[in-house]
Design a protein around this motif. Structure first.
Motif, PDB file in Angstrom:
ATOM      1  N   LYS A 172      38.662  41.177  46.068  1.00  0.00           N
ATOM      2  CA  LYS A 172      39.487  40.103  46.418  1.00  0.00           C
ATOM      3  C   LYS A 172      40.960  40.654  46.377  1.00  0.00           C
ATOM      4  O   LYS A 172      41.695  40.496  47.205  1.00  0.00           O
ATOM      5  N   THR A 173      41.299  41.369  45.178  1.00  0.00           N
ATOM      6  CA  THR A 173      42.869  41.496  45.081  1.00  0.00           C
ATOM      7  C   THR A 173      43.098  42.830  46.340  1.00  0.00           C
ATOM      8  O   THR A 173      44.238  42.924  46.770  1.00  0.00           O
ATOM      9  N   THR A 206      43.722  41.493  49.559  1.00  0.00           N
ATOM     10  CA  THR A 206      44.910  40.612  49.403  1.00  0.00           C
ATOM     11  C   THR A 206      46.174  41.774  49.808  1.00  0.00           C
ATOM     12  O   THR A 206      46.940  41.321  50.343  1.00  0.00           O
ATOM     13  N   LYS A 240      49.711  42.565  42.720  1.00  0.00           N
ATOM     14  CA  LYS A 240      48.771  42.493  41.393  1.00  0.00           C
ATOM     15  C   LYS A 240      47.808  40.922  41.385  1.00  0.00           C
ATOM     16  O   LYS A 240      48.315  40.222  42.005  1.00  0.00           O
ATOM     17  N   SER A 241      46.927  41.270  40.703  1.00  0.00           N
ATOM     18  CA  SER A 241      46.127  40.078  40.512  1.00  0.00           C
ATOM     19  C   SER A 241      46.829  38.867  39.807  1.00  0.00           C
ATOM     20  O   SER A 241      47.481  39.527  38.921  1.00  0.00           O
ATOM     21  N   THR A 245      45.765  36.617  37.859  1.00  0.00           N
ATOM     22  CA  THR A 245      44.822  36.032  36.990  1.00  0.00           C
ATOM     23  C   THR A 245      45.650  35.096  35.861  1.00  0.00           C
ATOM     24  O   THR A 245      45.391  34.240  35.487  1.00  0.00           O
ATOM     25  N   HIS A 262      49.724  34.358  46.740  1.00  0.00           N
ATOM     26  CA  HIS A 262      48.475  34.614  46.190  1.00  0.00           C
ATOM     27  C   HIS A 262      48.036  33.969  44.756  1.00  0.00           C
ATOM     28  O   HIS A 262      48.798  33.932  43.727  1.00  0.00           O
ATOM     29  N   ASP A 279      45.378  32.456  41.977  1.00  0.00           N
ATOM     30  CA  ASP A 279      43.946  32.757  41.149  1.00  0.00           C
ATOM     31  C   ASP A 279      43.929  31.499  40.114  1.00  0.00           C
ATOM     32  O   ASP A 279      44.530  31.342  39.205  1.00  0.00           O
ATOM     33  N   GLU A 327      41.900  32.586  45.129  1.00  0.00           N
ATOM     34  CA  GLU A 327      40.653  32.803  44.440  1.00  0.00           C
ATOM     35  C   GLU A 327      40.423  31.885  43.606  1.00  0.00           C
ATOM     36  O   GLU A 327      41.055  30.977  42.917  1.00  0.00           O
TER      37      GLU A 327
END
Length: 159
Positions: free
Chosen positions: A39-40, A43, A57-58, A60, A76, A78, A105
């Motif tokens: 997923k990342t 992206t 960066k994710s 999260t 983005h 999460d 996400e």
């Protein structure tokens, strides 16, 4: 629906970059896949395709990362950490209906906040070492049906 095979991270990012060329303000992309599904990485490819050079960066632990230095802003998200609480009153509509592209996400945790039309992209690792990906584009709504059709046409020409 469109399903593509990517042999490695570079191909995953290239496919995402092709999609990025077709994106417009207010587009919403839902990324589905287990931890490590890509997923990342996907992206990162979208960001590159939008001309964003910042390290992706994710999100999260931050929930939302904003990247504004490209053809379009990229948001983005999460939202996994919202599993038990949902997304009420967090201002998601500012992103979803703003001038950028929203990539989400774990969107099932904020379903009630989502617009009626969006593009779901499902990433499934394949191969012996899970280095390749099956990438499936599932459009919801006319805008995204047309988008997937254009992407398919674009990739056929690149072929």
């Amino acid at each position: 629906m469109l399903t593509l095979q990517a042999k490695n991270e570079d191909e995953t990012m290239w496919i995402a970059g092709q999609l990025a060329e077709l994106l417009e303000p207010k587009d919403v992309i839902l990324l589905e896949g287990n931890l490590g599904a890509g997923k990342t990485t996907f992206t990162k490819g979208l960001a590159k395709g939008l001309g964003i050079e910042t390290v992706i960066k994710s999100p999260t632990y931050t929930l939302i990362r904003e990247y504004t230095k490209g053809r379009l802003p990229l948001y983005h998200m999460d939202v996994y950490r919202l599993e038990d609480v949902g997304g009420d009153d967090l201002g998601f509509e500012e992103y979803l209906y703003g001038q950028g592209v929203s990539v989400i996400e774990w969107a099932e945790f904020i379903e009630e906040e989502l617009p009626t039309a969006y593009l779901t992209i499902r990433l499934v690792p394949t191969g012996e070492l899970y280095e390749s990906r099956e990438i499936t584009f599932l459009p919801t709504g006319e805008r995204y049906e047309a988008l997937v059709g254009k992407l398919k046409e674009m990739l056929t020409k690149e072929g």
